[in-house]
Write a protein that holds these residues in place. Structure first.
Motif, mmCIF file in Angstrom:
data_model
loop_
_atom_site.group_PDB
_atom_site.id
_atom_site.type_symbol
_atom_site.label_atom_id
_atom_site.label_comp_id
_atom_site.label_asym_id
_atom_site.label_seq_id
_atom_site.Cartn_x
_atom_site.Cartn_y
_atom_site.Cartn_z
ATOM 1 N N LEU A 117 0.846 -1.184 0.000
ATOM 2 C CA LEU A 117 0.000 0.000 0.000
ATOM 3 C C LEU A 117 0.887 1.241 0.000
ATOM 4 O O LEU A 117 1.806 1.358 0.817
ATOM 5 C CB LEU A 117 -0.898 -0.013 1.234
ATOM 6 N N VAL A 118 0.602 2.160 -0.917
ATOM 7 C CA VAL A 118 1.409 3.376 -1.030
ATOM 8 C C VAL A 118 0.483 4.533 -1.375
ATOM 9 O O VAL A 118 -0.562 4.334 -2.013
ATOM 10 C CB VAL A 118 2.516 3.196 -2.091
ATOM 11 N N GLN A 119 0.861 5.713 -0.969
ATOM 12 C CA GLN A 119 0.078 6.895 -1.307
ATOM 13 C C GLN A 119 0.373 7.335 -2.740
ATOM 14 O O GLN A 119 1.465 7.070 -3.273
ATOM 15 C CB GLN A 119 0.390 8.030 -0.344
ATOM 16 N N ALA A 120 -0.576 8.017 -3.323
ATOM 17 C CA ALA A 120 -0.374 8.558 -4.662
ATOM 18 C C ALA A 120 0.866 9.443 -4.676
ATOM 19 O O ALA A 120 1.108 10.207 -3.748
ATOM 20 C CB ALA A 120 -1.599 9.361 -5.090
ATOM 21 N N GLY A 121 1.647 9.288 -5.744
ATOM 22 C CA GLY A 121 2.905 10.013 -5.864
ATOM 23 C C GLY A 121 4.097 9.245 -5.326
ATOM 24 O O GLY A 121 5.244 9.645 -5.556
ATOM 25 N N GLY A 122 3.838 8.172 -4.628
ATOM 26 C CA GLY A 122 4.903 7.374 -4.048
ATOM 27 C C GLY A 122 5.504 6.386 -5.024
ATOM 28 O O GLY A 122 5.164 6.373 -6.219
ATOM 29 N N SER A 123 6.391 5.552 -4.503
ATOM 30 C CA SER A 123 7.116 4.585 -5.324
ATOM 31 C C SER A 123 7.092 3.206 -4.690
ATOM 32 O O SER A 123 6.989 3.068 -3.469
ATOM 33 C CB SER A 123 8.576 5.014 -5.501
ATOM 34 N N LEU A 124 7.196 2.216 -5.535
ATOM 35 C CA LEU A 124 7.375 0.829 -5.114
ATOM 36 C C LEU A 124 8.296 0.151 -6.107
ATOM 37 O O LEU A 124 8.340 0.530 -7.283
ATOM 38 C CB LEU A 124 6.042 0.077 -5.083
ATOM 39 N N ARG A 125 8.968 -0.877 -5.629
ATOM 40 C CA ARG A 125 9.801 -1.685 -6.515
ATOM 41 C C ARG A 125 9.374 -3.136 -6.393
ATOM 42 O O ARG A 125 9.477 -3.730 -5.316
ATOM 43 C CB ARG A 125 11.275 -1.560 -6.144
ATOM 44 N N LEU A 126 8.911 -3.686 -7.487
ATOM 45 C CA LEU A 126 8.536 -5.085 -7.522
ATOM 46 C C LEU A 126 9.722 -5.923 -7.985
ATOM 47 O O LEU A 126 10.520 -5.483 -8.807
ATOM 48 C CB LEU A 126 7.364 -5.311 -8.470
ATOM 49 N N SER A 127 9.792 -7.126 -7.463
ATOM 50 C CA SER A 127 10.809 -8.085 -7.878
ATOM 51 C C SER A 127 10.131 -9.372 -8.302
ATOM 52 O O SER A 127 9.053 -9.720 -7.811
ATOM 53 C CB SER A 127 11.776 -8.387 -6.735
ATOM 54 N N CYS A 128 10.772 -10.074 -9.199
ATOM 55 C CA CYS A 128 10.281 -11.381 -9.632
ATOM 56 C C CYS A 128 11.489 -12.296 -9.752
ATOM 57 O O CYS A 128 12.320 -12.104 -10.641
ATOM 58 C CB CYS A 128 9.531 -11.270 -10.943
ATOM 59 N N ALA A 129 11.565 -13.252 -8.867
ATOM 60 C CA ALA A 129 12.674 -14.199 -8.868
ATOM 61 C C ALA A 129 12.301 -15.450 -9.641
ATOM 62 O O ALA A 129 11.223 -16.020 -9.435
ATOM 63 C CB ALA A 129 13.038 -14.557 -7.431
ATOM 64 N N ALA A 130 13.191 -15.876 -10.511
ATOM 65 C CA ALA A 130 12.939 -17.041 -11.353
ATOM 66 C C ALA A 130 13.829 -18.197 -10.940
ATOM 67 O O ALA A 130 14.957 -18.001 -10.481
ATOM 68 C CB ALA A 130 13.183 -16.693 -12.809
ATOM 69 N N SER A 131 13.326 -19.392 -11.135
ATOM 70 C CA SER A 131 14.118 -20.579 -10.850
ATOM 71 C C SER A 131 13.679 -21.705 -11.771
ATOM 72 O O SER A 131 12.577 -21.687 -12.323
ATOM 73 C CB SER A 131 13.941 -21.010 -9.388
ATOM 74 N N GLY A 132 14.568 -22.657 -11.945
ATOM 75 C CA GLY A 132 14.215 -23.858 -12.675
ATOM 76 C C GLY A 132 14.745 -23.955 -14.089
ATOM 77 O O GLY A 132 14.888 -25.050 -14.606
ATOM 78 N N ARG A 133 14.983 -22.845 -14.733
ATOM 79 C CA ARG A 133 15.502 -22.866 -16.099
ATOM 80 C C ARG A 133 16.552 -21.770 -16.241
ATOM 81 O O ARG A 133 16.836 -21.033 -15.306
ATOM 82 C CB ARG A 133 14.364 -22.628 -17.103
ATOM 83 N N THR A 134 17.139 -21.689 -17.435
ATOM 84 C CA THR A 134 18.134 -20.659 -17.685
ATOM 85 C C THR A 134 17.425 -19.327 -17.879
ATOM 86 O O THR A 134 16.759 -19.110 -18.896
ATOM 87 C CB THR A 134 18.976 -21.005 -18.921
ATOM 88 N N PHE A 135 17.571 -18.453 -16.919
ATOM 89 C CA PHE A 135 16.821 -17.193 -16.895
ATOM 90 C C PHE A 135 17.075 -16.366 -18.146
ATOM 91 O O PHE A 135 16.146 -15.750 -18.692
ATOM 92 C CB PHE A 135 17.216 -16.422 -15.635
ATOM 93 N N SER A 136 18.299 -16.337 -18.631
ATOM 94 C CA SER A 136 18.646 -15.502 -19.776
ATOM 95 C C SER A 136 18.075 -16.026 -21.098
ATOM 96 O O SER A 136 18.254 -15.394 -22.129
ATOM 97 C CB SER A 136 20.158 -15.348 -19.887
ATOM 98 N N ASP A 137 17.397 -17.144 -21.093
ATOM 99 C CA ASP A 137 16.707 -17.655 -22.276
ATOM 100 C C ASP A 137 15.310 -17.059 -22.436
ATOM 101 O O ASP A 137 14.615 -17.365 -23.407
ATOM 102 C CB ASP A 137 16.559 -19.170 -22.214
ATOM 103 N N TYR A 138 14.923 -16.235 -21.463
ATOM 104 C CA TYR A 138 13.553 -15.746 -21.414
ATOM 105 C C TYR A 138 13.479 -14.233 -21.461
ATOM 106 O O TYR A 138 14.179 -13.537 -20.705
ATOM 107 C CB TYR A 138 12.866 -16.225 -20.131
ATOM 108 N N ALA A 139 12.617 -13.732 -22.348
ATOM 109 C CA ALA A 139 12.163 -12.355 -22.201
ATOM 110 C C ALA A 139 11.212 -12.333 -21.001
ATOM 111 O O ALA A 139 10.523 -13.325 -20.726
ATOM 112 C CB ALA A 139 11.437 -11.877 -23.445
ATOM 113 N N MET A 140 11.189 -11.213 -20.307
ATOM 114 C CA MET A 140 10.359 -11.115 -19.102
ATOM 115 C C MET A 140 9.387 -9.956 -19.231
ATOM 116 O O MET A 140 9.724 -8.910 -19.794
ATOM 117 C CB MET A 140 11.238 -10.905 -17.875
ATOM 118 N N GLY A 141 8.208 -10.153 -18.707
ATOM 119 C CA GLY A 141 7.203 -9.106 -18.773
ATOM 120 C C GLY A 141 6.485 -8.933 -17.450
ATOM 121 O O GLY A 141 6.487 -9.823 -16.599
ATOM 122 N N TRP A 142 5.886 -7.761 -17.330
ATOM 123 C CA TRP A 142 5.000 -7.461 -16.201
ATOM 124 C C TRP A 142 3.627 -7.103 -16.776
ATOM 125 O O TRP A 142 3.527 -6.315 -17.726
ATOM 126 C CB TRP A 142 5.522 -6.296 -15.373
#
Length: 125
Positions: free
Chosen positions: A10-35
């Motif tokens: 939860l953040v107020q308008a004008g604020g910032s957040l940083r999302l992370s997505c950790a991958a496992s199981g395969r070679t990460f650099s073989d994948y384009a990533m999206g949000w």
């Protein structure tokens, strides 16, 4: 590949957040990533994507200039830095992985092979 998104909150308008997505199981650099994100009553919306090596990035019109996608292939993690947040950014945010041999950065859900569980972002006015 398994994807684990985190960093929502939860953040107020004008604020910032940083999302992370950790991958496992395969070679990460073989994948384009999206949000992507989904608000109640709406279709899943493209937010941002980044190519396998990180050179190419694309953003949805509603977040251009405010959000930045990045990745660290050594850490198998993709990030979404969200600045100047607005109440309309409130949604569940999902990360996704697209196995590709090109530098493409797909903006449609159909291209993505794997999805994380989502993390809730709520922006109060």
């Amino acid at each position: 590949v398994q994807l684990q998104a985190s960093g929502g909150g939860l953040v107020q308008a004008g604020g910032s957040l940083r999302l992370s997505c950790a991958a496992s199981g395969r070679t990460f650099s073989d994948y384009a990533m999206g949000w992507f994100r989904r608000s109640p009553g709406k279709e899943r919306e493209f937010v941002a994507a980044i190519s396998r090596g990180g050179r190419v990035r694309d953003y949805g019109d509603s977040v251009k200039g405010r959000f930045t996608i990045s990745r660290d292939n050594a850490k198998n993690t993709v990030y979404l830095q969200m600045n100047s947040l607005k109440p309309e950014d409130t949604a569940v945010y999902y990360c996704a992985a697209d196995y590709t041999v090109t530098g493409a950065v797909p903006a449609t859900t159909a291209h993505y092979d794997y999805w994380g569980q989502g993390t809730q972002v709520t922006v109060s006015s």
